[in-house]
Design an enzyme around this catalytic site. Sequence first.
Site, PDB file in Angstrom:
ATOM      1  CG  ASP A   1      -1.811   1.162   1.341  1.00  0.00           C
ATOM      2  OD1 ASP A   1      -2.695   1.295   0.478  1.00  0.00           O
ATOM      3  OD2 ASP A   1      -1.647   1.967   2.278  1.00  0.00           O
TER       4      ASP A   1
ATOM      5  CD  GLU B   1      -2.318   2.394  -3.369  1.00  0.00           C
ATOM      6  OE1 GLU B   1      -3.521   2.580  -3.645  1.00  0.00           O
ATOM      7  OE2 GLU B   1      -1.873   2.403  -2.194  1.00  0.00           O
TER       8      GLU B   1
END
Length: 744
Positions: A364, A400
Amino acid sequence: MIADRLLPGVPYPLGATWDGLGTNFAVFSANAAAIDLCIFDPSGRREIARLRLPECTDEIWHGYLPDAHPGMLYGLRAHGPWQPQHGHRFNPHKLLLDPYAKQLAGQVRWSDALFGYRLSSRRADLSFDRRDSAAAMPKGVVTSPNFDWSNDRNPNRPWSDTVIYEAHVRGVSMTREEVLPPQRGTFAALASPAFIDHLQKLGVTALELMPVHAFLQDRFLVERGLRNYWGYSTLSFFAPEPAYLSRGSAAGAHAALSSISSSLRHLDEIRIAVRKLHDAGIEVLLDVVFNHTCEGNALGPTLSWRGLDNASYYRLIPGNERHYIDETGCGNTVNLSHPRVLQMVMDSLRYWAETFRIDGYRFDLGVTLGREGHGFDPGSGFFDAVRQDPVLSRLKLISEPWDVGPDGYQLGAHPPGFAEWNDRFRDGARRLWRGDDGQRPEIAARITGSADLFNRRHRRPWASINYVASHDGFPAGDVVRYAEKHNAANGEDNRDGHSDNCSANWGVEGPSDDAAVNAQRMRVLHALLAMPFISLGTPMLAAGDEFGRTQHGNNNAYCQDNALSWLDWGQAAQPDAQALCRYIAQLTALRRAQPLLRDTRFLDGAHPVPGTDWHDVDWFDENGAPMSIDAWNDPSGKRLLCRRAGIDAQGKVMALLLIINSGTDDCTFTLPGQDRWHAVLETAQAAAVLVARADEQDRPASAEPTDNDTSSGTSVCQSYSCPAQSLSILALTTRHLADGPVFA
């Protein structure tokens, strides 16, 4: 009986390590003056011993407790200066979680005592709070890693064969009738034969789980009557979320932890699920959040890292160390430039890979992990450490590629070995099928592997994770149902969530009884869902998109732990949903059957195919003419024909024609050359079946005769009629040469 003091123990490994006779405790803090180990009774309510860690070696505080066995509950207290202006927030009145705790008992119960400062003070966090927070804190649990992995076989899928299914541990099973109620929403349900069978039928090869590390139920959500559903608020990087263990509910956790055998079975649920998924040929990937923690900004609670060594674990503003650098939008940024903090992240990744046989990770806000003092750096300590690690470098690694800091958008800038979520693929595919002008150049780049982004440093097309929907934003079904977000249920006056979703409602916002509207939605949805599977790169499917799930227009359901977010398996059993599932299975089967859809090389149109006048990729307009510069730049162009070609393992020519018609009118394409083709995918036909219409009724007559009746397997030569808002793929049947046709 607990000893009245600790033996010196050893500084490695960090955390609580049981050796069969006792447990060694070791924790990092560069700035603490002393650290206490606190032992609790099996209920976790009463502190029965407080022992000073006797030694500190190289900034690691450590001690050994004889007769401390798995199942024992513990916490830490750190002594040191309370000087927020200098970055130090030590407060021994606050019980702290061991950052390396492998299991948690209990949960955070919100109380003002959790804060290191007095909330009522005008001096805010410069004040000091003396209330004991132990009653409001979960406790760490001493564990044992024993498990028989002897017959486990990692599927070890090549990237080119990978199909990812992004799912939520709780959401995939809360409505599953085949799963026993105590196991719904837990790791145990992932081992359900019904769920694994569903993944296999879809053709999924990798299950990517949203955060499973223990996370915090944020106070502002609890006060609104909501819950942190997604889990991007990490409380522990080593312990699984207790609610995801079938015996880990708040009501039953203490009773279960009263025996060693129950404690061991807790974590075995994860291992058994992974083992069964591996047996089915499915890899398991974890979405991990190392960019920030749940402790928030300077006014957040003191739960673990802040109380142990705030100045080391977090990035602080130089010269104003009371405040945090926030490049995550979550109040703080984990300081991966510190070697011990980087060690914690690496140890966590290796722990899950070795103890639970995890096959890979999705990071993330991966840009935050690659930040050094000067900004994002693909040669940062984090990337270098992972790439050289003998365990982690062999796993599937996905980033990401953005955060909210300066120059936070870094799609395509990551180092070799990492794949990246390609949001340009998502937005390009959505805009194409919404009918936006000027999309041909963009979509041409995306379906051929996004070489403009990834073709550097010898990376491969698999580095592009191609998706049209994920947990964040509209499900694919809502992309064709809603033109606007509808997030009122989140309690933020619809201000949260992205406003530009590249979506369209096709005449009615939300559900519709209009048959024409629904038919158009289905045509667009089928074309949209096909995109990741017919493009070079790694396809990813969001859980539930295979049967058209909806969030009723909510594009930020992070706090909706309810039927809005859970997969509706009742809906999935309906005939139209089952037809859509079969369609997804056909797409994955097509991808497996056609090597050109899984090419490991980027396509540039400059590589000739031996024995032909073709290239690896050639582009044509609807008239069969090669695309000119003017055609590429024509914003009104809604149609495109792509020919991919290559040589198969037997040395024969193989080729595919990808035909895109994103316009609102049917079009008869003139096919280049005199070769014969047969359809292997027609999204309009699949959509027509879903809305219970015969193919001939759904397709108006073309302007000129064609022979593309693919339902009977008839091949086509000179022209092909492609319905509006659909795509088709034709495979080469025979090649036409001067001396006659040749079977390909």
